[in-house]
Design a protein around this motif. Structure first.
Motif, short mmCIF file in Angstrom:
data_model
loop_
_atom_site.label_atom_id
_atom_site.label_comp_id
_atom_site.label_asym_id
_atom_site.label_seq_id
_atom_site.Cartn_x
_atom_site.Cartn_y
_atom_site.Cartn_z
N LEU A 24 0.88 -0.88 -0.03
CA LEU A 24 -0.04 -0.02 -0.01
C LEU A 24 0.99 1.28 0.14
N VAL A 25 2.07 1.06 0.43
CA VAL A 25 3.10 2.33 0.19
C VAL A 25 4.01 2.20 -1.03
N LEU A 26 4.55 1.04 -1.14
CA LEU A 26 5.36 0.76 -2.24
C LEU A 26 4.77 0.88 -3.71
N VAL A 27 3.60 0.41 -3.83
CA VAL A 27 2.93 0.34 -5.18
C VAL A 27 2.82 1.98 -5.49
N PRO A 28 2.24 2.62 -4.73
CA PRO A 28 1.84 4.28 -5.24
C PRO A 28 3.46 4.91 -5.30
N LEU A 29 4.39 4.58 -4.54
CA LEU A 29 5.70 5.34 -4.83
C LEU A 29 6.31 4.62 -6.03
N LEU A 30 6.20 3.67 -6.41
CA LEU A 30 6.76 3.06 -7.76
C LEU A 30 5.91 3.61 -8.97
N VAL A 31 4.78 3.67 -9.01
CA VAL A 31 3.83 4.10 -9.78
C VAL A 31 3.97 5.80 -9.95
N ALA A 32 4.47 6.49 -9.01
CA ALA A 32 4.86 7.75 -9.16
C ALA A 32 6.24 8.07 -9.67
N THR A 33 7.02 6.98 -9.63
CA THR A 33 8.45 7.63 -10.33
C THR A 33 8.54 6.70 -11.51
N GLY A 34 7.31 6.35 -12.27
CA GLY A 34 7.25 5.95 -13.69
C GLY A 34 7.16 4.38 -13.90
N PHE A 35 6.99 3.58 -12.83
CA PHE A 35 6.78 2.22 -13.19
C PHE A 35 5.25 2.06 -13.69
N ALA A 36 4.89 1.07 -14.49
CA ALA A 36 3.61 0.69 -14.65
C ALA A 36 2.82 -0.01 -13.32
N MET A 37 1.67 -0.08 -13.28
CA MET A 37 0.88 -0.48 -12.36
C MET A 37 1.46 -2.13 -11.99
N LYS A 38 1.30 -2.96 -13.01
CA LYS A 38 1.57 -4.26 -13.15
C LYS A 38 2.89 -4.52 -12.63
N GLU A 39 4.05 -3.51 -13.18
CA GLU A 39 5.61 -3.78 -12.77
C GLU A 39 5.50 -3.18 -11.34
N ALA A 40 4.60 -2.36 -10.79
CA ALA A 40 4.92 -2.02 -9.26
C ALA A 40 4.48 -3.10 -8.61
N ILE A 41 3.32 -4.03 -8.91
CA ILE A 41 3.11 -5.06 -8.21
C ILE A 41 3.67 -6.05 -8.25
N ALA A 42 4.58 -6.49 -9.10
CA ALA A 42 5.70 -7.44 -9.12
C ALA A 42 6.47 -7.07 -8.25
N ILE A 43 7.06 -6.12 -8.11
CA ILE A 43 8.33 -5.62 -7.24
C ILE A 43 7.61 -5.63 -5.92
N SER A 44 6.55 -5.23 -5.60
CA SER A 44 5.89 -5.17 -4.22
C SER A 44 5.58 -6.59 -3.82
N VAL A 45 5.32 -7.61 -4.63
CA VAL A 45 4.97 -8.96 -4.17
C VAL A 45 6.27 -9.39 -3.55
N MET A 46 7.39 -9.20 -4.35
CA MET A 46 8.71 -9.88 -4.04
C MET A 46 9.19 -9.36 -2.79
N GLN A 47 8.99 -7.90 -2.79
CA GLN A 47 9.58 -7.29 -1.35
C GLN A 47 8.68 -7.74 -0.04
#
Length: 244
Positions: A24-47
């Motif tokens: 809930l924190v990481l996904v918006p941060l990644l989206v705000a810096t240029g990652f697509a939503m699905k890319e942000a989700i993948a990184i978030s899941v691994m974290q």
């Protein structure tokens, strides 16, 4: 790289303090810096795999009595989480963002009306009920890139009468199951960003340690207010990115 390390430390602290996966924190941060939503989700899941395992280890002395229910809920979450790649194949990035916003709004309402400490004993629930709660939370959570705690904590506090700190510990334990399932499904389908996820995940361990230390020293009412504040900030961030 430096940006991802910073995001990992911040997300880890939030994960440890609030008992959430951190999505809930990481996904918006990644989206705000240029990652697509699905890319942000993948990184978030691994974290989440990193932060939930380490955080639950640190929580085990304070909340070990609630982990029996957590195993059943977690198994349901694991089965549900395996469905996330199927959900990704039938819905758009925009739908996931809208659904994320709805979940945050409902969570704010439920936590607000629930007491920080319940005078009632924790109710005994059937294994089937616990499994189904985990399954539904898992299938929804992994589809939007969060560990499920943002939905599970309000359920545990509002309906199952857990004290809020024990609910957060149990929710983070649940994230182990749902995140491993989500990681497996995304990896099998070639959707995982391993390098970025590993960087954020390792950095998050630092934040998790300090987040749990601070949580244990925080009064329950102040802790409830902090959870509400976090959810409100995330809601505003997602509304801004989605509609402006």
């Amino acid at each position: 790289m430096t940006e991802l390390v910073l995001f990992g430390i911040i997300t880890g602290f939030v994960s440890g303090f609030f008992g959430v996966g951190g999505g809930l924190v990481l996904v918006p941060l990644l989206v705000a810096t240029g990652f697509a939503m699905k890319e942000a989700i993948a990184i978030s899941v691994m974290q989440m795999v990193f932060s939930s395992i380490y955080g639950s280890f640190l929580n085990s002395k304070k909340a070990k009595e609630v982990f029996k229910d957590g195993i059943i809920i977690g198994f349901g979450g694991f089965i549900g989480g395996l469905q996330n790649s199927f959900v990704h194949s039938i819905v758009s990035n925009e739908f996931l963002q809208y659904f994320f916003i709805l979940i945050i709004i409902l969570s704010i309402i439920k936590i607000f009306v629930s007491p920080a400490e319940s005078d009632e004993e924790i109710k005994t629930h059937s294994k089937l009920v616990l499994f189904m709660v985990g399954f539904m939370v898992g299938i929804i959570a992994m589809s939007i890139g969060v560990g499920g705690a943002i939905m599970l904590t309000p359920i545990l506090v509002g309906f199952m009468k857990y004290p809020i700190k024990k609910a957060s510990s149990l929710s983070l334990f649940f994230v182990i199951f749902s995140s491993i399932a989500g990681f497996s499904a995304l990896s099998i389908n070639g959707q995982m960003l391993y390098n970025e996820g590993l960087t954020v995940g390792l950095a998050s361990l630092i934040g998790v340690y300090f987040g749990i230390k601070v949580k244990n020293a925080t009064p329950s009412m102040s802790y409830k207010q902090a959870i509400l504040a976090l959810n409100f900030v995330i809601l505003v961030t997602m509304l801004y990115k989605t509609f402006l």
